[in-house]
Scaffold this motif. Structure first.
Motif, PDB file in Angstrom:
ATOM      1  N   THR A  20       0.790  -1.231   0.000  1.00  0.00           N
ATOM      2  CA  THR A  20       0.000   0.000   0.000  1.00  0.00           C
ATOM      3  C   THR A  20       0.821   1.279   0.000  1.00  0.00           C
ATOM      4  O   THR A  20       0.351   2.302  -0.472  1.00  0.00           O
ATOM      5  N   GLY A  21       2.045   1.217   0.524  1.00  0.00           N
ATOM      6  CA  GLY A  21       2.839   2.435   0.644  1.00  0.00           C
ATOM      7  C   GLY A  21       3.103   3.122  -0.678  1.00  0.00           C
ATOM      8  O   GLY A  21       3.074   4.344  -0.767  1.00  0.00           O
ATOM      9  N   SER A  22       3.362   2.362  -1.702  1.00  0.00           N
ATOM     10  CA  SER A  22       3.683   2.961  -2.999  1.00  0.00           C
ATOM     11  C   SER A  22       2.660   2.575  -4.068  1.00  0.00           C
ATOM     12  O   SER A  22       2.940   2.686  -5.259  1.00  0.00           O
ATOM     13  N   LEU A  23       1.486   2.158  -3.638  1.00  0.00           N
ATOM     14  CA  LEU A  23       0.474   1.684  -4.581  1.00  0.00           C
ATOM     15  C   LEU A  23       0.051   2.757  -5.584  1.00  0.00           C
ATOM     16  O   LEU A  23       0.007   2.497  -6.787  1.00  0.00           O
ATOM     17  N   SER A  24      -0.245   3.955  -5.126  1.00  0.00           N
ATOM     18  CA  SER A  24      -0.715   4.983  -6.071  1.00  0.00           C
ATOM     19  C   SER A  24       0.386   5.358  -7.062  1.00  0.00           C
ATOM     20  O   SER A  24       0.100   5.626  -8.230  1.00  0.00           O
ATOM     21  N   GLU A  29       2.546   5.206 -12.502  1.00  0.00           N
ATOM     22  CA  GLU A  29       3.748   5.105 -13.326  1.00  0.00           C
ATOM     23  C   GLU A  29       3.837   3.820 -14.143  1.00  0.00           C
ATOM     24  O   GLU A  29       4.352   3.832 -15.253  1.00  0.00           O
ATOM     25  N   GLN A  30       3.366   2.721 -13.583  1.00  0.00           N
ATOM     26  CA  GLN A  30       3.543   1.439 -14.272  1.00  0.00           C
ATOM     27  C   GLN A  30       2.284   0.956 -14.994  1.00  0.00           C
ATOM     28  O   GLN A  30       2.382   0.328 -16.038  1.00  0.00           O
ATOM     29  N   LEU A  31       1.114   1.215 -14.415  1.00  0.00           N
ATOM     30  CA  LEU A  31      -0.117   0.742 -15.051  1.00  0.00           C
ATOM     31  C   LEU A  31      -0.853   1.834 -15.818  1.00  0.00           C
ATOM     32  O   LEU A  31      -1.899   1.587 -16.389  1.00  0.00           O
ATOM     33  N   GLY A  32      -0.318   3.044 -15.809  1.00  0.00           N
ATOM     34  CA  GLY A  32      -0.848   4.107 -16.652  1.00  0.00           C
ATOM     35  C   GLY A  32      -2.121   4.777 -16.167  1.00  0.00           C
ATOM     36  O   GLY A  32      -2.818   5.413 -16.952  1.00  0.00           O
ATOM     37  N   PHE A  33      -2.431   4.689 -14.893  1.00  0.00           N
ATOM     38  CA  PHE A  33      -3.599   5.394 -14.361  1.00  0.00           C
ATOM     39  C   PHE A  33      -3.268   6.875 -14.238  1.00  0.00           C
ATOM     40  O   PHE A  33      -2.124   7.251 -14.003  1.00  0.00           O
ATOM     41  N   GLU A  34      -4.280   7.719 -14.407  1.00  0.00           N
ATOM     42  CA  GLU A  34      -4.121   9.135 -14.096  1.00  0.00           C
ATOM     43  C   GLU A  34      -3.869   9.252 -12.600  1.00  0.00           C
ATOM     44  O   GLU A  34      -4.302   8.398 -11.825  1.00  0.00           O
ATOM     45  N   ASN A  36      -5.126  11.175 -10.264  1.00  0.00           N
ATOM     46  CA  ASN A  36      -6.354  11.206  -9.456  1.00  0.00           C
ATOM     47  C   ASN A  36      -6.996   9.832  -9.370  1.00  0.00           C
ATOM     48  O   ASN A  36      -7.464   9.410  -8.308  1.00  0.00           O
ATOM     49  N   THR A  37      -7.023   9.126 -10.471  1.00  0.00           N
ATOM     50  CA  THR A  37      -7.616   7.787 -10.500  1.00  0.00           C
ATOM     51  C   THR A  37      -6.794   6.826  -9.645  1.00  0.00           C
ATOM     52  O   THR A  37      -7.357   6.001  -8.925  1.00  0.00           O
ATOM     53  N   ALA A  38      -5.481   6.939  -9.709  1.00  0.00           N
ATOM     54  CA  ALA A  38      -4.616   6.088  -8.889  1.00  0.00           C
ATOM     55  C   ALA A  38      -4.877   6.316  -7.405  1.00  0.00           C
ATOM     56  O   ALA A  38      -4.942   5.368  -6.619  1.00  0.00           O
ATOM     57  N   THR A  42      -6.427   3.577  -4.747  1.00  0.00           N
ATOM     58  CA  THR A  42      -5.733   3.297  -3.497  1.00  0.00           C
ATOM     59  C   THR A  42      -6.652   3.523  -2.299  1.00  0.00           C
ATOM     60  O   THR A  42      -6.691   2.707  -1.376  1.00  0.00           O
ATOM     61  N   SER A  43      -7.419   4.598  -2.316  1.00  0.00           N
ATOM     62  CA  SER A  43      -8.347   4.880  -1.220  1.00  0.00           C
ATOM     63  C   SER A  43      -9.467   3.845  -1.155  1.00  0.00           C
ATOM     64  O   SER A  43      -9.853   3.410  -0.065  1.00  0.00           O
ATOM     65  N   THR A  44      -9.964   3.440  -2.302  1.00  0.00           N
ATOM     66  CA  THR A  44     -11.010   2.418  -2.341  1.00  0.00           C
ATOM     67  C   THR A  44     -10.478   1.096  -1.808  1.00  0.00           C
ATOM     68  O   THR A  44     -11.159   0.394  -1.049  1.00  0.00           O
ATOM     69  N   PHE A  45      -9.243   0.757  -2.188  1.00  0.00           N
ATOM     70  CA  PHE A  45      -8.610  -0.465  -1.687  1.00  0.00           C
ATOM     71  C   PHE A  45      -8.482  -0.419  -0.168  1.00  0.00           C
ATOM     72  O   PHE A  45      -8.821  -1.385   0.526  1.00  0.00           O
TER      73      PHE A  45
END
Length: 160
Positions: A20-24, A29-34, A36-38, A42-45
């Motif tokens: 969780t520490g570096s999830l967003s 950076e790696q999965l291409g989420f914007e 805000n979306t990232a 992370t918050s939803t998770f």
């Protein structure tokens, strides 16, 4: 049994805080989420991880028992982490696979572990063995600290 519970709790906390520490940052950076979306993912998770213990506690108390619930949800958790790992592999880089592992495996898995591991350990320690209980708490705190530290080292390496 108590030692196994401590190890299970330590591993779960290391895995959770390490993820969780570096999830967003990873999502962006790696999965291409914007960005805000990232942050939303992370918050939803995190919200799901802190609400699924209601299900884990209910299943343990009403249907499966604590030990079976812990074992079942540990399997789900490990499966979710494995799916996240495979989906994050650079040659695979699968958003759906990562999110499935994250939300179904890890979030659901942690929901069966968090409410039951400490209670199962407490049921096995009598009042005369309070230092054993203190040791269990120390291991849990160590797991949380190591997970948070490992994440900060990872961020420092990325910045440097």
């Amino acid at each position: 049994m108590i030692a196994a519970n401590r190890k299970r709790e330590l591993c779960e906390r290391l895995a959770y805080y390490g993820l969780t520490g570096s999830l967003s940052i990873f999502l962006a950076e790696q999965l291409g989420f914007e960005s805000n979306t990232a942050s939303e993912v992370t918050s939803t998770f995190a919200a799901l991880c802190y609400s699924t213990p209601l299900l884990g506690g209910y299943l343990a108390d009403a249907h499966l028992g604590r030990f079976r619930t812990i074992m079942l949800f540990c399997s789900v958790y490990v499966g979710g982490m494995a799916l996240c790992t495979c989906a994050a592999w650079p040659s695979v880089n699968s958003r759906p696979g990562f999110l499935l592992g994250l939300f179904v495996g890890v979030a659901l898995g942690t929901g069966g572990i968090k409410p039951n591991v400490v209670v199962l350990g407490a049921e096995q320690v009598d009042a005369a063995a309070e230092e054993e209980s203190a040791a269990s708490q120390a291991v849990k705190t160590l797991g949380e600290s190591l997970g948070a530290r490992a994440d900060s080292l990872d961020e420092g390496a990325r910045d440097g």
